[in-house]
Scaffold this motif. Structure first.
Motif, PDB file in Angstrom:
ATOM      1  N   ALA A  96      56.010 109.802  26.270  1.00 43.13           N
ATOM      2  CA  ALA A  96      55.372 110.783  27.152  1.00 43.13           C
ATOM      3  C   ALA A  96      55.503 110.427  28.625  1.00 43.13           C
ATOM      4  CB  ALA A  96      53.900 110.960  26.777  1.00 43.13           C
ATOM      5  N   GLY A  97      56.713 110.029  29.016  1.00 45.38           N
ATOM      6  CA  GLY A  97      56.974 109.713  30.407  1.00 45.38           C
ATOM      7  C   GLY A  97      56.582 108.317  30.830  1.00 45.38           C
ATOM      8  N   GLY A  98      55.994 107.533  29.918  1.00 48.58           N
ATOM      9  CA  GLY A  98      55.584 106.166  30.231  1.00 48.58           C
ATOM     10  C   GLY A  98      55.837 105.260  29.043  1.00 48.58           C
ATOM     11  N   TYR A  99      54.864 104.407  28.751  1.00 47.13           N
ATOM     12  CA  TYR A  99      55.016 103.429  27.679  1.00 47.13           C
ATOM     13  C   TYR A  99      53.761 103.388  26.809  1.00 47.13           C
ATOM     14  CZ  TYR A  99      58.495 101.901  31.051  1.00 47.13           C
ATOM     15  OH  TYR A  99      59.529 101.884  31.947  1.00 47.13           O
ATOM     16  N   TYR A 100      53.975 102.956  25.570  1.00 53.55           N
ATOM     17  CA  TYR A 100      52.915 102.785  24.579  1.00 53.55           C
ATOM     18  C   TYR A 100      53.065 101.391  24.011  1.00 53.55           C
ATOM     19  CZ  TYR A 100      50.694 103.727  19.938  1.00 53.55           C
ATOM     20  OH  TYR A 100      49.937 103.718  18.783  1.00 53.55           O
ATOM     21  N   GLY A 101      51.942 100.667  23.853  1.00 54.40           N
ATOM     22  CA  GLY A 101      52.103  99.309  23.365  1.00 54.40           C
ATOM     23  C   GLY A 101      50.803  98.595  23.123  1.00 54.40           C
ATOM     24  N   ILE A 102      50.819  97.285  23.365  1.00 56.38           N
ATOM     25  CA  ILE A 102      49.692  96.407  23.084  1.00 56.38           C
ATOM     26  C   ILE A 102      49.396  95.564  24.318  1.00 56.38           C
ATOM     27  CG2 ILE A 102      49.914  96.310  20.582  1.00 56.38           C
ATOM     28  CD1 ILE A 102      51.740  93.945  20.831  1.00 56.38           C
ATOM     29  N   GLY A 103      48.161  95.067  24.394  1.00 60.12           N
ATOM     30  CA  GLY A 103      47.784  94.308  25.578  1.00 60.12           C
ATOM     31  C   GLY A 103      46.814  93.192  25.268  1.00 60.12           C
ATOM     32  N   ILE A 104      46.669  92.294  26.226  1.00 65.97           N
ATOM     33  CA  ILE A 104      45.735  91.181  26.147  1.00 65.97           C
ATOM     34  C   ILE A 104      44.941  91.112  27.447  1.00 65.97           C
ATOM     35  CG2 ILE A 104      45.544  88.647  26.108  1.00 65.97           C
ATOM     36  CD1 ILE A 104      47.995  88.599  24.268  1.00 65.97           C
ATOM     37  N   LEU A 105      43.638  90.909  27.319  1.00 63.56           N
ATOM     38  CA  LEU A 105      42.772  90.567  28.441  1.00 63.56           C
ATOM     39  C   LEU A 105      42.267  89.150  28.215  1.00 63.56           C
ATOM     40  CD1 LEU A 105      40.543  93.787  28.605  1.00 63.56           C
ATOM     41  CD2 LEU A 105      42.624  93.338  29.898  1.00 63.56           C
ATOM     42  N   SER A 106      42.152  88.367  29.273  1.00 68.31           N
ATOM     43  CA  SER A 106      41.737  86.972  29.113  1.00 68.31           C
ATOM     44  C   SER A 106      40.938  86.497  30.315  1.00 68.31           C
ATOM     45  CB  SER A 106      42.958  86.065  28.922  1.00 68.31           C
ATOM     46  OG  SER A 106      42.578  84.707  28.836  1.00 68.31           O
ATOM     47  N   LYS A 107      39.868  85.745  30.042  1.00 68.75           N
ATOM     48  CA  LYS A 107      39.154  85.059  31.113  1.00 68.75           C
ATOM     49  C   LYS A 107      39.970  83.890  31.653  1.00 68.75           C
ATOM     50  CE  LYS A 107      34.297  85.800  29.857  1.00 68.75           C
ATOM     51  NZ  LYS A 107      33.057  85.089  29.425  1.00 68.75           N
ATOM     52  N   TYR A 108      40.843  83.364  30.803  1.00 68.33           N
ATOM     53  CA  TYR A 108      41.572  82.143  31.126  1.00 68.33           C
ATOM     54  C   TYR A 108      43.010  82.452  31.538  1.00 68.33           C
ATOM     55  CZ  TYR A 108      37.655  80.049  28.623  1.00 68.33           C
ATOM     56  OH  TYR A 108      36.401  79.684  28.214  1.00 68.33           O
ATOM     57  N   PRO A 109      43.633  81.551  32.287  1.00 62.35           N
ATOM     58  CA  PRO A 109      45.033  81.757  32.659  1.00 62.35           C
ATOM     59  C   PRO A 109      45.940  81.840  31.433  1.00 62.35           C
ATOM     60  CG  PRO A 109      44.045  80.015  33.982  1.00 62.35           C
ATOM     61  CD  PRO A 109      43.056  80.339  32.905  1.00 62.35           C
ATOM     62  N   LEU A 110      46.967  82.661  31.552  1.00 59.59           N
ATOM     63  CA  LEU A 110      47.984  82.787  30.508  1.00 59.59           C
ATOM     64  C   LEU A 110      49.233  82.046  30.990  1.00 59.59           C
ATOM     65  CD1 LEU A 110      47.452  86.565  29.685  1.00 59.59           C
ATOM     66  CD2 LEU A 110      46.382  84.576  28.604  1.00 59.59           C
ATOM     67  N   ALA A 111      49.467  80.891  30.393  1.00 57.72           N
ATOM     68  CA  ALA A 111      50.550  80.034  30.873  1.00 57.72           C
ATOM     69  C   ALA A 111      51.918  80.596  30.531  1.00 57.72           C
ATOM     70  CB  ALA A 111      50.400  78.631  30.280  1.00 57.72           C
ATOM     71  N   LYS A 112      51.990  81.336  29.427  1.00 55.36           N
ATOM     72  CA  LYS A 112      53.257  81.919  28.996  1.00 55.36           C
ATOM     73  C   LYS A 112      52.949  83.125  28.146  1.00 55.36           C
ATOM     74  CE  LYS A 112      57.439  80.847  26.327  1.00 55.36           C
ATOM     75  NZ  LYS A 112      58.124  79.811  25.495  1.00 55.36           N
ATOM     76  N   VAL A 113      53.714  84.203  28.327  1.00 58.53           N
ATOM     77  CA  VAL A 113      53.533  85.421  27.542  1.00 58.53           C
ATOM     78  C   VAL A 113      54.898  85.897  27.056  1.00 58.53           C
ATOM     79  CG1 VAL A 113      52.707  87.803  27.518  1.00 58.53           C
ATOM     80  CG2 VAL A 113      51.506  86.093  28.898  1.00 58.53           C
ATOM     81  N   GLU A 114      54.952  86.272  25.786  1.00 54.44           N
ATOM     82  CA  GLU A 114      56.214  86.763  25.218  1.00 54.44           C
ATOM     83  C   GLU A 114      55.938  87.931  24.281  1.00 54.44           C
ATOM     84  OE1 GLU A 114      60.117  85.006  22.816  1.00 54.44           O
ATOM     85  OE2 GLU A 114      58.243  83.878  22.823  1.00 54.44           O
ATOM     86  N   ARG A 115      56.683  89.004  24.444  1.00 51.40           N
ATOM     87  CA  ARG A 115      56.640  90.111  23.490  1.00 51.40           C
ATOM     88  C   ARG A 115      57.784  89.938  22.501  1.00 51.40           C
ATOM     89  NH1 ARG A 115      59.384  95.351  25.152  1.00 51.40           N
ATOM     90  NH2 ARG A 115      61.035  93.861  24.766  1.00 51.40           N
ATOM     91  N   ILE A 116      57.468  89.999  21.215  1.00 53.26           N
ATOM     92  CA  ILE A 116      58.471  89.840  20.166  1.00 53.26           C
ATOM     93  C   ILE A 116      58.432  91.074  19.271  1.00 53.26           C
ATOM     94  CG2 ILE A 116      59.216  88.429  18.203  1.00 53.26           C
ATOM     95  CD1 ILE A 116      57.710  86.086  19.602  1.00 53.26           C
TER      96      ILE A 116
END
Length: 256
Positions: A96-116
């Motif tokens: 629909a003109g954008g993207y659909y997916g999944i997400g994460i919210l965190s109080k803590y730093p995210l040192a590394k993120v990977e979508r597989i």
């Protein structure tokens, strides 16, 4: 001697507390914001005060006919702003003109993120699905792996392949949590057999459909069992999606 015993007791207790960390995990399928505003969703999340959140059906700059109030909104960024949490997003499909997916919210730093990406077969796959994997730094130079996923909703054969991929990707990242919408009941092959190496730390209450829940299809899993203790598991009765959100308060043990 009595004072020595008392001192040793408090010293041992303090060491035990320092050797574990308490984490509150929340998982929520948002139904692309059709049934609630982002402000309502953010307020609910903020009220629960989670440490890390797994989000499914997360839109980014879409123009859905069914959700006109959410047009052109970046859900995970806005939810992060409204909750004061850090964010990560994994696109699964353009929509629909954008993207659909999944997400994460965190109080803590995210040192590394990977979508597989997870398997999508010609025979059974309806749409591309993925797992979003983050290394969460809950303390200086101390990490656990947190993964958010949303499995195929059409058939068990596809979900079994996707669960096998989750195991391949995640089981060597101990300690690890995976949370999300698995679209499968507890007695399904993909859960009962495919996730048997994991500990289900969510409760057994049904999560969908939200207006009259009949099926449990949302989960929080941990691995390995000896690193995690569940203190409390909750399924919430709120009207902001077609899924009920779930949470678990956990102790991550032996972190020293």
């Amino acid at each position: 001697m009595k004072h020595l015993i008392t001192l040793l007791f408090f010293s041992t207790t303090r060491c035990a507390q320092e050797a574990s960390v308490r984490l509150k995990i929340l998982s929520y399928n948002l139904r692309f914001g059709e049934l609630a505003s982002l402000e309502q969703l953010a307020n609910f999340i903020k009220e629960q005060n989670p440490d890390v959140v797994a989000l499914q059906e997360v839109d980014c700059r879409t123009f859905r006919d069914r959700a006109p109030l959410q047009h052109d909104k970046d859900f995970v960024t806005e939810l992060g702003f409204r909750t004061g949490m850090l964010t990560a997003y994994g696109k699964t499909i353009p929509y629909a003109g954008g993207y659909y997916g999944i997400g994460i919210l965190s109080k803590y730093p995210l040192a590394k993120v990977e979508r597989i990406y997870l398997p999508k077969t010609k025979e059974n796959g309806k749409e591309q699905r993925a797992v979003l994997v983050a290394q969460v730094e809950y303390k200086d130079d101390r990490y656990f792996t947190f993964a958010c996923t949303h499995l195929d909703y059409t058939n068990t054969e596809e979900r079994q392949l996707q669960v096998a991929k989750l195991n391949e990707v995640l089981l060597d990242k101990s300690p690890v949590i995976v949370a999300g919408d698995f679209n499968a009941r507890p007695d399904s092959k993909e859960i009962a057999e495919g996730m048997n190496a994991w500990t289900n730390v969510s409760d057994n209450a049904p999560t969908a459909p939200a207006n009259a829940p009949r099926n449990k299809i949302d989960y929080i899993f941990c691995y390995p069992a000896d690193r995690w203790t569940v203190e409390k598991a909750t399924t919430y009765n709120v009207p902001f999606s077609d899924h009920q959100p779930i949470s678990a308060v956990l102790l991550l043990k032996n972190v020293q």
